[in-house]
Design a protein around this motif. Structure first.
Motif, mmCIF file in Angstrom:
data_model
loop_
_atom_site.group_PDB
_atom_site.id
_atom_site.type_symbol
_atom_site.label_atom_id
_atom_site.label_comp_id
_atom_site.label_asym_id
_atom_site.label_seq_id
_atom_site.Cartn_x
_atom_site.Cartn_y
_atom_site.Cartn_z
ATOM 1 N N LEU A 1 0.835 -1.207 0.000
ATOM 2 C CA LEU A 1 0.000 0.000 0.000
ATOM 3 C C LEU A 1 0.871 1.258 0.000
ATOM 4 N N PRO A 2 0.359 2.363 -0.558
ATOM 5 C CA PRO A 2 1.038 3.652 -0.368
ATOM 6 C C PRO A 2 1.099 3.973 1.131
ATOM 7 N N ILE A 3 2.147 4.653 1.548
ATOM 8 C CA ILE A 3 2.331 4.950 2.985
ATOM 9 C C ILE A 3 2.269 6.464 3.215
ATOM 10 N N HIS A 4 1.404 6.841 4.142
ATOM 11 C CA HIS A 4 1.167 8.253 4.493
ATOM 12 C C HIS A 4 1.607 8.436 5.947
ATOM 13 N N LEU A 5 2.540 9.339 6.172
ATOM 14 C CA LEU A 5 3.070 9.527 7.531
ATOM 15 C C LEU A 5 2.516 10.807 8.165
ATOM 16 N N HIS A 6 1.993 10.627 9.374
ATOM 17 C CA HIS A 6 1.435 11.740 10.153
ATOM 18 C C HIS A 6 2.231 11.851 11.442
ATOM 19 N N THR A 7 2.620 13.069 11.826
ATOM 20 C CA THR A 7 3.294 13.220 13.114
ATOM 21 C C THR A 7 2.952 14.580 13.723
ATOM 22 N N SER B 1 10.096 18.858 18.578
ATOM 23 C CA SER B 1 10.841 19.667 17.606
ATOM 24 C C SER B 1 11.850 18.847 16.785
ATOM 25 N N LEU B 2 11.764 17.524 16.874
ATOM 26 C CA LEU B 2 12.673 16.646 16.117
ATOM 27 C C LEU B 2 12.097 16.179 14.784
ATOM 28 N N GLN B 3 10.817 16.489 14.510
ATOM 29 C CA GLN B 3 10.144 15.697 13.488
ATOM 30 C C GLN B 3 10.507 16.042 12.047
ATOM 31 N N ALA B 4 11.193 17.167 11.838
ATOM 32 C CA ALA B 4 11.702 17.422 10.482
ATOM 33 C C ALA B 4 12.733 16.351 10.137
ATOM 34 N N ALA B 5 13.519 15.963 11.121
ATOM 35 C CA ALA B 5 14.525 14.912 10.906
ATOM 36 C C ALA B 5 13.835 13.584 10.608
ATOM 37 N N THR B 6 12.732 13.336 11.300
ATOM 38 C CA THR B 6 11.967 12.110 11.046
ATOM 39 C C THR B 6 11.454 12.111 9.600
ATOM 40 N N TYR B 7 10.968 13.284 9.135
ATOM 41 C CA TYR B 7 10.476 13.363 7.761
ATOM 42 C C TYR B 7 11.609 13.143 6.757
ATOM 43 N N GLY C 1 4.457 23.334 13.820
ATOM 44 C CA GLY C 1 5.407 23.202 14.915
ATOM 45 C C GLY C 1 4.741 22.905 16.244
ATOM 46 N N LEU C 2 5.570 22.637 17.242
ATOM 47 C CA LEU C 2 5.104 22.268 18.586
ATOM 48 C C LEU C 2 4.087 21.121 18.481
ATOM 49 N N THR C 3 2.926 21.249 19.109
ATOM 50 C CA THR C 3 2.001 20.116 19.099
ATOM 51 C C THR C 3 1.309 19.937 17.750
ATOM 52 N N ALA D 1 8.275 26.109 23.464
ATOM 53 C CA ALA D 1 9.377 25.503 22.710
ATOM 54 C C ALA D 1 9.155 24.001 22.682
ATOM 55 N N GLY D 2 9.810 23.352 21.737
ATOM 56 C CA GLY D 2 9.723 21.898 21.665
ATOM 57 C C GLY D 2 10.190 21.289 22.973
ATOM 58 N N THR D 3 9.623 20.126 23.308
ATOM 59 C CA THR D 3 9.997 19.516 24.585
ATOM 60 C C THR D 3 10.183 18.016 24.448
ATOM 61 N N SER D 4 11.318 17.536 24.942
ATOM 62 C CA SER D 4 11.568 16.094 24.878
ATOM 63 C C SER D 4 10.788 15.353 25.965
ATOM 64 N N GLU D 5 10.120 16.130 26.826
ATOM 65 C CA GLU D 5 9.237 15.551 27.845
ATOM 66 C C GLU D 5 8.178 14.626 27.220
ATOM 67 N N VAL D 6 7.821 14.924 25.963
ATOM 68 C CA VAL D 6 6.774 14.133 25.307
ATOM 69 C C VAL D 6 7.165 12.657 25.238
ATOM 70 N N PHE D 7 8.465 12.373 25.195
ATOM 71 C CA PHE D 7 8.879 10.965 25.144
ATOM 72 C C PHE D 7 8.588 10.257 26.472
ATOM 73 N N GLN D 8 8.414 11.033 27.555
ATOM 74 C CA GLN D 8 8.004 10.431 28.834
ATOM 75 C C GLN D 8 6.472 10.369 28.962
#
Ligand code: PYR
Length: 617
Positions: free
Chosen positions: A207-213, A218-224, A244-246, A295-302
């Protein structure tokens, strides 16, 4: 090496995640047509579904169906996309299958092309029927989702590993989806994990793959970047000033990231920036709904709080009197996830985790306390419902001990919750609906009513009193006019009225004021309720904590239902009353076999935590 496709989320998830879903149709329509003309190469625009349906009716007093129809008319040339919560539709609970089926069909007829379907626990039975409705009742595309949680590269989170996601993706393909979505609702998919996941998916499904984030960290440009390198087909982005942000990563900047590479798709940067400037100006009106995140927060990983929930959770906490305890609420959200057995958290499962966290912080409970005192706790209604199986089953099942504490003697079910709901008899419902609300109602109104009965009733009463307020300019809608100020309201194409506020009279005994204004030059007046004088301070008697016979409100809210009478004999766990706060209902049950000696408060009373509601004997 095909050029990447973009899905623009500005009209739905961007403002759901940054501005508590409050963006009005008025502001969307001002740019919809121009955007569609300037950027027809956009793969899709996400414009509907998720929380927008409920919020449009509940807080904006707008008809969500009208919004969709108007956007469709303005955007005939780009796929319009919606988000649907599988068996939970655009709500927070399971609905009868034939209601979801009619809803999907109506959404297609009104303008949706791509249905992004997910289940809040990644439970296939919650998605399968919805995939079928899209395939059988529409000519749209069924885009089914794997909701991403945990971290496939972290050996300490083995539950949600690569195999888990590949297995789920295969089931989605087998169920007949046209597109696979990786729905990274909290923004937890890290760059190198994206490489692994997308490469894995490429060799497992076709299937075609569609990515949502969400860019909370603030890391997700790297993910893209990594996802694009791994050959993802479509990515979700939001126009600059609503990104950006949320929200989603920045559309304008991601286009530039890929310029000069084989996967670049051309968008006129100057034009994208003009649209971004438009949204920057509009955003000013919505500042009371900003989440406060700077600002972006790495807290989201917790804490793993989804982007779409983050901006709602803070006002929800504030409304419960926990405004200064938001740090603790976030930490408790993570604790509750572990307590619940590490589940996928996205609407509605994330709301239940949020409700439980608010309940625990209000009552000063740790997870240890919950496990030790669970027998005597009145868990929020949504928590009981989750453990009853009302919104489906999590990977690996529910923790059995906790389930017993929450459900007491009630038996959970493990099959599809929808199987327990009687189908809607549409002919009968339509006749009753028209009798109740009048012959000018539309079939789409009935669908809104069947999904959100109470919310629709209030919306309809508002429309009867004030008309179509979606036409009022946003500054006036939120902040009103000052005496002497005027505004132009376009009520139809080429037809406008000029409204000027002249003066406002004193408050009378009913809390009303007479408002004098001119309407196209003619003086008029209206009696308007001044809601600021309506607010009563709540001062009810408090429970004596040393007296276990006194039953109080466990949290701030409204005493929405009293389920027992004076003198009534009750058994242990008999429901006594319900407290409603924001969208959460908490049922308080009898601690033991006893008799209701006296009721102290009536239905509809506003209560604070520990206000005395009834005494048992
Ligand atoms: C919603 O269901 O509203 C999400 O954004 C996940």
């Amino acid at each position: 090496d095909k050029p990447i496709h973009y899905c623009d989320t500005t009209f739905r998830d961007a403002h759901q995640s940054l501005l508590a879903t409050r963006m009005r149709t008025f502001d969307l329509l001002k740019v919809a047509e121009r955007y569609a003309k300037m950027h027809p190469q956009t793969f899709s625009m996400e414009v509907w579904g998720g929380a927008t349906f409920d919020v449009a009716l509940r807080f904006l007093h707008e008809d969500p169906w009208e919004r969709l129809a108007k956007i469709r008319a303005a955007v005939p040339n780009i796929l319009l996309q919606m988000l649907i919560r599988g068996a939970n539709g655009v709500g927070y609970k399971a609905y009868p299958d034939n209601l979801t089926e009619r809803f999907v069909q109506q959404a297609w007829e009104t303008g949706v092309d791509v249905f992004r379907i997910f289940d809040s626990l990644n439970w296939m039975p919650g998605m399968e029927s919805c995939i079928g409705f899209v395939r059988n009742k529409t000519q749209g595309l069924a885009e089914a989702s794997i909701c991403y949680t945990g971290d496939i590269l972290d050996p300490k989170r083995p539950k949600y590993n690569l195999d888990y996601y590949l297995r789920l993706a295969k089931q989605i393909e087998d169920a007949g989806a046209h597109i696979l979505c990786i729905k990274d609702m909290a923004g937890l998919l890290k760059p190198y994990a994206a490489t692994e996941l997308i490469q894995g998916l490429r060799s497992t499904i076709s299937l075609p793959i569609h990515l949502h984030t969400h860019d909370t960290s603030s890391l997700q440009a790297a993910t893209y970047l990594k996802a694009v390198e791994a050959d993802v087909d479509v990515i979700d982005v939001a126009l600059g000033s609503l990104s950006g942000l949320t929200s989603q990563p920045n559309f304008n900047s991601i286009v530039e990231m890929l310029r000069g590479t084989p996967r670049h798709r051309e968008f006129d940067q100057r034009s994208l920036n003009e649209f971004s400037n438009y949204w920057e100006t509009v955003r000013e009106y919505y500042y009371p709904f900003e989440s406060g995140l700077k600002a972006g927060t790495s807290e989201v990983f917790q804490h793993e709080i989804p982007g779409g929930q983050y901006s709602n959770l803070r006002p929800q906490a504030a409304a419960l009197g926990l405004g200064d305890k938001f740090e603790q609420v976030k930490q408790t959200f993570a604790d509750v996830n572990q307590l619940f057995g590490d589940i996928v958290k996205v609407t509605p499962s994330s709301k239940v985790v949020g409700d439980m966290a608010l309940f625990m912080v209000t009552n000063n409970l740790t997870t240890q306390d919950v496990l030790e005192k669970g027998e005597s706790l009145s868990f929020p209604e949504s928590v009981q419902s989750l453990f009853r199986g009302d919104i489906g089953q999590p990977e690996g099942g529910w923790p059995a001990d906790l389930q017993k504490l929450i459900l007491k003697d009630e038996k959970p079910f493990t099959d599809r919750p929808n199987e327990h709901l009687a189908p809607i008899d549409f002919d009968k419902e339509w006749a009753a609906f028209q009798t109740k609300f009048g012959p000018q109602t539309k079939f789409t109104d009935l669908l809104s009513y069947l999904l959100y009965p109470k919310v629709f009733e209030q919306y309809w009463a508002h429309v009867q009193q004030f008309g179509d307020v979606s036409l009022i300019p946003t500054r006036v809608f939120f902040y009103g006019l000052k005496p002497g100020e005027e505004t132009i309201i376009d009520i139809a194409r080429g037809k406008s009225v000029i409204v000027k506020l002249r003066s406002v009279g004193n408050v009378n005994d009913d809390g009303n004021r007479t408002v004098f204004f001119s309407f196209n030059g003619q003086t008029r007046n209206l009696e308007v309720r001044d809601r600021s004088v309506e607010v009563k301070t709540v001062r009810n008697q408090k429970i004596d904590k040393a007296n276990p016979r006194q039953v109080g409100a466990p949290l701030q809210g409204m005493l929405s239902k009293v389920l027992v009478k004076d003198g009534e004999a009750v058994k242990r766990n008999t429901p006594l009353f319900i407290i409603e706060a924001m969208k959460m209902e908490t049922t308080i049950t009898a601690p033991d076999d006893s008799t209701v000696q006296s009721l102290h408060l009536g239905e509809g009373t506003l209560v604070n935590a520990d206000d005395l509601v009834l005494t048992l004997a």
